[in-house]
Motif scaffolding. Structure first.
Motif, mmCIF file in Angstrom:
data_model
loop_
_atom_site.group_PDB
_atom_site.id
_atom_site.type_symbol
_atom_site.label_atom_id
_atom_site.label_comp_id
_atom_site.label_asym_id
_atom_site.label_seq_id
_atom_site.Cartn_x
_atom_site.Cartn_y
_atom_site.Cartn_z
ATOM 1 N N ARG A 160 11.483 4.998 1.614
ATOM 2 C CA ARG A 160 12.447 5.035 2.589
ATOM 3 C C ARG A 160 12.087 5.039 4.123
ATOM 4 N NH1 ARG A 160 12.979 8.883 -1.493
ATOM 5 N NH2 ARG A 160 15.072 8.631 -2.559
ATOM 6 N N LYS A 161 10.960 4.327 4.349
ATOM 7 C CA LYS A 161 10.223 4.156 5.442
ATOM 8 C C LYS A 161 10.446 2.758 6.160
ATOM 9 C CE LYS A 161 6.124 5.412 8.268
ATOM 10 N NZ LYS A 161 4.671 5.845 8.250
ATOM 11 N N ASP A 162 10.787 2.757 7.513
ATOM 12 C CA ASP A 162 10.871 1.333 8.029
ATOM 13 C C ASP A 162 9.286 0.433 8.124
ATOM 14 O OD1 ASP A 162 11.555 -1.125 9.569
ATOM 15 O OD2 ASP A 162 11.832 0.070 11.277
ATOM 16 N N CYS A 163 9.165 -0.420 7.764
ATOM 17 C CA CYS A 163 7.908 -1.077 7.667
ATOM 18 C C CYS A 163 7.557 -2.091 8.676
ATOM 19 C CB CYS A 163 7.541 -1.697 6.228
ATOM 20 S SG CYS A 163 7.649 -0.238 4.850
ATOM 21 N N LYS A 164 8.642 -2.489 9.354
ATOM 22 C CA LYS A 164 8.492 -3.710 10.283
ATOM 23 C C LYS A 164 7.473 -3.300 11.368
ATOM 24 C CE LYS A 164 12.112 -5.493 11.967
ATOM 25 N NZ LYS A 164 13.312 -5.987 12.907
ATOM 26 N N ASP A 165 7.221 -2.261 11.859
ATOM 27 C CA ASP A 165 6.425 -2.186 12.975
ATOM 28 C C ASP A 165 4.831 -1.958 12.539
ATOM 29 O OD1 ASP A 165 8.199 -1.696 15.003
ATOM 30 O OD2 ASP A 165 8.234 0.526 14.968
ATOM 31 N N ALA A 166 4.709 -1.661 11.092
ATOM 32 C CA ALA A 166 3.273 -1.501 10.527
ATOM 33 C C ALA A 166 2.920 -3.082 10.182
ATOM 34 C CB ALA A 166 3.429 -0.510 9.276
ATOM 35 N N ALA A 167 4.160 -3.729 9.935
ATOM 36 C CA ALA A 167 3.722 -5.019 9.295
ATOM 37 C C ALA A 167 3.220 -5.847 10.767
ATOM 38 C CB ALA A 167 5.028 -5.764 8.791
ATOM 39 N N LYS A 168 3.815 -5.714 11.942
ATOM 40 C CA LYS A 168 3.605 -6.654 13.226
ATOM 41 C C LYS A 168 2.246 -5.890 13.302
ATOM 42 C CE LYS A 168 8.129 -7.362 14.764
ATOM 43 N NZ LYS A 168 9.218 -7.316 16.045
ATOM 44 N N ALA A 169 1.643 -4.656 13.389
ATOM 45 C CA ALA A 169 0.604 -4.087 13.915
ATOM 46 C C ALA A 169 -0.440 -4.565 12.951
ATOM 47 C CB ALA A 169 0.515 -2.681 13.750
ATOM 48 N N ALA A 170 -0.112 -4.776 11.678
ATOM 49 C CA ALA A 170 -1.237 -5.217 10.789
ATOM 50 C C ALA A 170 -1.735 -6.906 10.896
ATOM 51 C CB ALA A 170 -0.864 -5.218 9.281
ATOM 52 N N LEU A 171 -0.541 -7.676 11.582
ATOM 53 C CA LEU A 171 -0.747 -8.798 11.776
ATOM 54 C C LEU A 171 -1.276 -9.230 13.084
ATOM 55 C CD1 LEU A 171 0.126 -11.938 10.648
ATOM 56 C CD2 LEU A 171 2.240 -11.895 12.191
ATOM 57 N N LYS A 172 -1.117 -8.453 13.946
ATOM 58 C CA LYS A 172 -1.725 -8.363 15.212
ATOM 59 C C LYS A 172 -3.162 -8.009 15.034
ATOM 60 C CE LYS A 172 -1.721 -6.509 19.965
ATOM 61 N NZ LYS A 172 -1.037 -5.537 20.987
ATOM 62 N N HIS A 173 -3.554 -7.051 14.289
ATOM 63 C CA HIS A 173 -5.114 -6.445 14.076
ATOM 64 C C HIS A 173 -5.709 -7.699 13.196
ATOM 65 C CE1 HIS A 173 -8.317 -3.743 13.771
ATOM 66 N NE2 HIS A 173 -8.363 -4.101 12.415
ATOM 67 N N PHE A 174 -5.427 -8.192 12.267
ATOM 68 C CA PHE A 174 -6.081 -9.112 11.800
ATOM 69 C C PHE A 174 -5.887 -10.549 11.900
ATOM 70 C CE2 PHE A 174 -5.770 -5.359 8.853
ATOM 71 C CZ PHE A 174 -7.057 -4.903 8.617
ATOM 72 N N LYS A 175 -4.944 -10.859 12.627
ATOM 73 C CA LYS A 175 -4.598 -12.284 13.234
ATOM 74 C C LYS A 175 -3.975 -13.306 12.393
ATOM 75 C CE LYS A 175 -7.735 -10.937 16.554
ATOM 76 N NZ LYS A 175 -7.158 -10.121 17.804
ATOM 77 N N SER A 176 -3.795 -12.994 10.985
ATOM 78 C CA SER A 176 -3.119 -13.895 10.334
ATOM 79 C C SER A 176 -2.530 -13.380 9.027
ATOM 80 C CB SER A 176 -4.069 -15.213 9.945
ATOM 81 O OG SER A 176 -4.984 -14.884 9.169
ATOM 82 N N LEU A 177 -1.726 -13.870 8.356
ATOM 83 C CA LEU A 177 -1.240 -13.368 7.142
ATOM 84 C C LEU A 177 -2.445 -13.209 6.166
ATOM 85 C CD1 LEU A 177 1.071 -12.414 5.049
ATOM 86 C CD2 LEU A 177 1.302 -15.019 4.555
ATOM 87 N N GLN A 178 -3.319 -14.463 6.171
ATOM 88 C CA GLN A 178 -4.393 -14.575 5.131
ATOM 89 C C GLN A 178 -5.310 -13.127 5.393
ATOM 90 O OE1 GLN A 178 -3.396 -17.036 6.895
ATOM 91 N NE2 GLN A 178 -2.425 -18.468 5.706
ATOM 92 N N GLY A 179 -5.607 -12.981 6.934
ATOM 93 C CA GLY A 179 -6.600 -11.843 7.069
ATOM 94 C C GLY A 179 -5.932 -10.440 6.431
ATOM 95 N N VAL A 180 -4.735 -10.284 6.646
ATOM 96 C CA VAL A 180 -4.112 -9.114 6.114
ATOM 97 C C VAL A 180 -4.130 -9.101 4.456
ATOM 98 C CG1 VAL A 180 -1.981 -7.846 5.749
ATOM 99 C CG2 VAL A 180 -2.339 -8.854 7.910
ATOM 100 N N LEU A 181 -4.009 -10.158 3.702
ATOM 101 C CA LEU A 181 -4.247 -10.109 2.519
ATOM 102 C C LEU A 181 -5.752 -9.955 1.944
ATOM 103 C CD1 LEU A 181 -1.851 -13.096 1.352
ATOM 104 C CD2 LEU A 181 -1.448 -10.526 1.513
ATOM 105 N N GLU A 182 -6.595 -10.462 2.880
ATOM 106 C CA GLU A 182 -8.161 -10.325 2.506
ATOM 107 C C GLU A 182 -8.622 -8.994 3.009
ATOM 108 O OE1 GLU A 182 -10.218 -11.989 0.626
ATOM 109 O OE2 GLU A 182 -8.785 -13.593 0.287
ATOM 110 N N ALA A 183 -7.854 -8.243 3.834
ATOM 111 C CA ALA A 183 -8.340 -7.106 4.243
ATOM 112 C C ALA A 183 -9.016 -6.008 3.223
ATOM 113 C CB ALA A 183 -7.537 -6.318 5.318
ATOM 114 N N HIS A 184 -9.915 -5.390 3.572
ATOM 115 C CA HIS A 184 -10.262 -4.090 2.835
ATOM 116 C C HIS A 184 -9.376 -3.052 2.687
ATOM 117 C CE1 HIS A 184 -12.575 -0.974 0.993
ATOM 118 N NE2 HIS A 184 -13.411 -1.860 0.552
#
Length: 260
Positions: free
Chosen positions: A51-75
């Protein structure tokens, strides 16, 4: 009590749930076409976030790991450092990566990599492109050039002192491989082989030839591109060098005459 029930019944639908429903419907209608990368991450996070909004977390993850691939590969521990992502809702991110890897692995197993080079490269690229360390993989092939197994043997900077031909040959014999393909990645994104890459390739080809194991190729995976030792003619040159050395007779060492 009745008034509260009526109020709930007439309440507007939850905006977060409506947004998620629109994302799901959009995906089912046209796949990921038209999705921003952060929306893909957001959709994955909703799988473990009721029940939680995930948009801000998704944008923060993309900013931190630079790319979608970086997010998927992150530990997982790295993902948990992103605000809004925790051990529960990273489930979707890690699940989709594992499923994609399994699918691509099954897609290349028992296929001829020479006739299915596109599928092979897609598997290798998605597996290796975002790794932060060099990984050395071996694809084991049977006598019909079908891939029977894939194994990562070494990790770290590829040097002649770290890649052991004996382990490679032993693994090939264990898998009863008639041939092999070597693959490693360059985290820098530039697939141009280094002098060490050439030295290691030559060393491995020689070791495998002694045991009757054919080396088809050595691929270096970069950022959406790769270098093929076979395509560039280097494998043929190395094999020719081996054949020339094999034909050259070893020098005869004569015992010295005894001293008078």
């Amino acid at each position: 009590m009745k008034h509260n029930r009526v109020a709930k019944a007439n309440a507007p639908p939850d905006s977060k749930e409506g947004h998620r429903k629109r994302l799901r419907e959009k995906f089912l209608a046209s796949g990921l076409s038209g999705f921003h990368d952060y929306e893909v991450i957001e959709l994955l996070l909703t799988l473990g976030t009721p029940r939680k909004d995930c948009k801000d977390a998704a944008k923060a993850a993309l900013k931190h790991f630079k790319s979608l691939q970086g997010v998927l590969e992150a530990h997982p521990s790295e993902l948990c450092n992103v605000p809004g992502i925790g051990p529960k809702n990273l489930f979707g991110i890690k699940l989709i990566k594992a499923v994609a890897d399994r699918y691509l692995e099954k897609a290349v197993l028992h296929k001829d990599p020479v006739c299915n080079s596109k599928t092979l490269f897609e598997y290798l690229y998605h597996t290796l492109r975002d790794k932060r360390r060099e990984s050395f993989m071996v694809l084991f092939l049977d006598a019909k050039n079908r891939i029977t197994a894939v194994q990562t043997l070494f990790e770290g900077t590829l040097t002649a002192s770290q890649v052991y031909p004996r382990e490679v040959v032993e693994s090939a014999l264990h898998h009863r491989a008639a041939a092999v393909i070597f693959v490693h990645n360059h985290p820098s994104g530039d697939p141009a082989p280094s002098p060490e890459d050439f030295a290691v390739t030559r060393q491995l080809v020689f070791a495998c030839k002694v045991m009757g194991i054919h080396v088809h190729d050595h691929l270096v995976i970069g950022d959406n591109r790769y270098f093929s030792f076979a395509d560039e003619g280097h494998m043929a040159k190395i094999r020719q060098e081996y054949e020339q050395q094999a034909k050259t007779p070893s020098p005869v060492i004569r015992p010295k005459d005894p001293l008078p």
